[in-house]
Write a protein that holds these residues in place. Structure first.
Motif, short mmCIF file in Angstrom:
data_model
loop_
_atom_site.label_atom_id
_atom_site.label_comp_id
_atom_site.label_asym_id
_atom_site.label_seq_id
_atom_site.Cartn_x
_atom_site.Cartn_y
_atom_site.Cartn_z
N ALA A 135 10.34 -72.89 -82.54
CA ALA A 135 9.47 -72.94 -83.70
C ALA A 135 8.14 -72.31 -83.30
O ALA A 135 8.02 -71.72 -82.22
CB ALA A 135 9.28 -74.39 -84.16
N LEU A 136 7.14 -72.42 -84.16
CA LEU A 136 5.85 -71.80 -83.88
C LEU A 136 5.26 -72.32 -82.57
O LEU A 136 4.72 -71.55 -81.76
CB LEU A 136 4.89 -72.06 -85.04
CG LEU A 136 3.46 -71.51 -84.86
CD1 LEU A 136 3.48 -69.99 -84.68
CD2 LEU A 136 2.59 -71.91 -86.05
N THR A 137 5.36 -73.65 -82.34
CA THR A 137 4.78 -74.21 -81.11
C THR A 137 5.48 -73.67 -79.87
O THR A 137 4.85 -73.54 -78.81
CB THR A 137 4.87 -75.74 -81.11
OG1 THR A 137 6.22 -76.15 -81.39
CG2 THR A 137 3.94 -76.34 -82.17
N PHE A 138 6.76 -73.35 -79.99
CA PHE A 138 7.49 -72.76 -78.85
C PHE A 138 6.81 -71.48 -78.42
O PHE A 138 6.54 -71.27 -77.22
CB PHE A 138 8.94 -72.48 -79.27
CG PHE A 138 9.76 -71.78 -78.21
CD1 PHE A 138 10.56 -72.52 -77.35
CD2 PHE A 138 9.76 -70.40 -78.09
CE1 PHE A 138 11.33 -71.88 -76.38
CE2 PHE A 138 10.52 -69.75 -77.13
CZ PHE A 138 11.30 -70.50 -76.27
N TRP A 139 6.49 -70.61 -79.36
CA TRP A 139 5.90 -69.32 -79.02
C TRP A 139 4.46 -69.47 -78.54
O TRP A 139 4.00 -68.73 -77.66
CB TRP A 139 5.98 -68.36 -80.20
CG TRP A 139 7.40 -67.98 -80.51
CD1 TRP A 139 8.14 -68.35 -81.60
CD2 TRP A 139 8.27 -67.18 -79.69
NE1 TRP A 139 9.40 -67.82 -81.50
CE2 TRP A 139 9.51 -67.10 -80.36
CE3 TRP A 139 8.12 -66.53 -78.46
CZ2 TRP A 139 10.59 -66.39 -79.83
CZ3 TRP A 139 9.18 -65.82 -77.94
CH2 TRP A 139 10.40 -65.77 -78.62
N ILE A 140 3.74 -70.42 -79.10
CA ILE A 140 2.36 -70.66 -78.64
C ILE A 140 2.37 -71.11 -77.18
O ILE A 140 1.63 -70.57 -76.34
CB ILE A 140 1.66 -71.71 -79.52
CG1 ILE A 140 1.46 -71.17 -80.94
CG2 ILE A 140 0.30 -72.10 -78.91
CD1 ILE A 140 0.91 -72.20 -81.91
N ILE A 141 3.22 -72.10 -76.87
CA ILE A 141 3.29 -72.59 -75.49
C ILE A 141 3.79 -71.50 -74.56
O ILE A 141 3.30 -71.34 -73.44
CB ILE A 141 4.20 -73.83 -75.39
CG1 ILE A 141 3.65 -74.97 -76.25
CG2 ILE A 141 4.33 -74.29 -73.94
CD1 ILE A 141 4.58 -76.17 -76.34
N LYS A 142 4.75 -70.71 -75.03
CA LYS A 142 5.29 -69.64 -74.20
C LYS A 142 4.21 -68.62 -73.83
O LYS A 142 4.09 -68.22 -72.66
CB LYS A 142 6.44 -68.93 -74.94
CG LYS A 142 7.01 -67.70 -74.25
CD LYS A 142 7.63 -68.01 -72.91
CE LYS A 142 8.41 -66.83 -72.35
NZ LYS A 142 7.61 -65.63 -72.11
N ILE A 143 3.41 -68.21 -74.80
CA ILE A 143 2.35 -67.24 -74.52
C ILE A 143 1.30 -67.85 -73.59
O ILE A 143 0.84 -67.20 -72.64
CB ILE A 143 1.70 -66.76 -75.83
CG1 ILE A 143 2.69 -65.91 -76.62
CG2 ILE A 143 0.43 -65.96 -75.56
CD1 ILE A 143 2.23 -65.56 -78.02
#
Length: 260
Positions: free
Chosen positions: A20-28
């Motif tokens: 989800a959106l939080t996945f990509w935020i944490i990944k970056i």
């Protein structure tokens, strides 16, 4: 004497955090921490490259061992492993470039070929590259091998673009950010979910690395001079808050589509 049948082990659940959106935020954020954290420990903290590599390698081995032994996704353990993979992936590329004087062109091509080989074998053996069903030991082995290779590849490609090709940190971050946005648009208009996911996953690494260098490097070198310690501390704090929220099951919103 009647004996009860031995209980069968519980089946594995999907071992990858919800996309989800939080996945990509944490990944970056984790990719940026991989760049800034390695620099802080090796340079600012004075540990040196050898000691930093040994410590981070040992921590990654411990976290990965624990991650592989679980039968479901535990957010804090999953993201701890990702952050450590990010640091180690950065160190592998830096060791090849600075320690062995391997050209960034060569290392980028080699890591790209290695990642392609992982995907080919994974696809042939499992018939899918989906991260929505990483629910067997072999699939998880393929997944983490691919993740480590994406971090090493992203570091090499990012350094190649920002340093060897002279784009600089600002243009590098903008360029890789634009490519990430293009992946998102391609997925939104019906592009292959698996392909766009892995392309975006790879691109977050050079984007995060360029962003980290821009934040930490002195103005004379094209950055804004915040420093590795403050950048790493800030981003790790945000990661901790988001992971804690995921651990408690909030916000719990399922992704509109998961790569299948």
């Amino acid at each position: 004497m009647n004996t009860l049948p031995a209980a069968e082990p519980a089946p594995w659940l999907n071992k990858v955090s919800e996309v989800a959106l939080t996945f990509w935020i944490i990944k970056i954020l984790s990719t940026t921490v991989g760049e800034t954290g390695a620099d802080f420990l090796a340079v600012d903290a004075g540990w040196g490259q050898g000691a930093t590599r040994a410590l981070m390698g040992a921590l990654l081995a411990t976290a990965l061992f624990a991650q592989l032994r679980t039968r479901r996704c535990v957010p804090w353990l999953y993201w701890l492993t990702v952050v450590l993979v990010s640091v180690v992936g950065t160190q592998i590329t830096d060791w090849l470039t600075d320690g062995l004087d391997v050209s960034l062109y060569v290392s980028t091509a080699a890591f790209a070929a290695g990642l392609a080989a992982i995907f080919i074998v994974w696809r042939r053996m499992e018939r899918t590259l989906s991260i929505s069903d990483v629910s067997t030991p072999r699939r998880e082995d393929f997944y983490w091998a691919a993740v480590l290779c994406t971090f090493a590849l992203g570091t090499a490609a990012g350094d190649l673009a920002t340093e060897a090709l002279g784009l600089g940190f600002t243009l590098g971050a903008l360029g890789f950010g634009a490519l990430l946005a293009a992946c998102c648009v391609a997925w939104r208009i019906g592009g292959n979910a698996v392909l766009t996911f892995w392309l975006a996953y790879i691109l977050t690494r050079p984007f995060g690395a360029a962003l980290g260098d821009w934040l930490t490097q002195a103005k004379a070198y094209g950055g804004i001079g915040i420093g590795a310690m403050w950048t790493s501390g800030l981003f790790l704090s945000v990661i901790a808050v988001l992971v804690a929220a995921a651990q408690m099951g909030w916000p719990g919103r399922k992704a509109a589509a998961v790569a299948k």
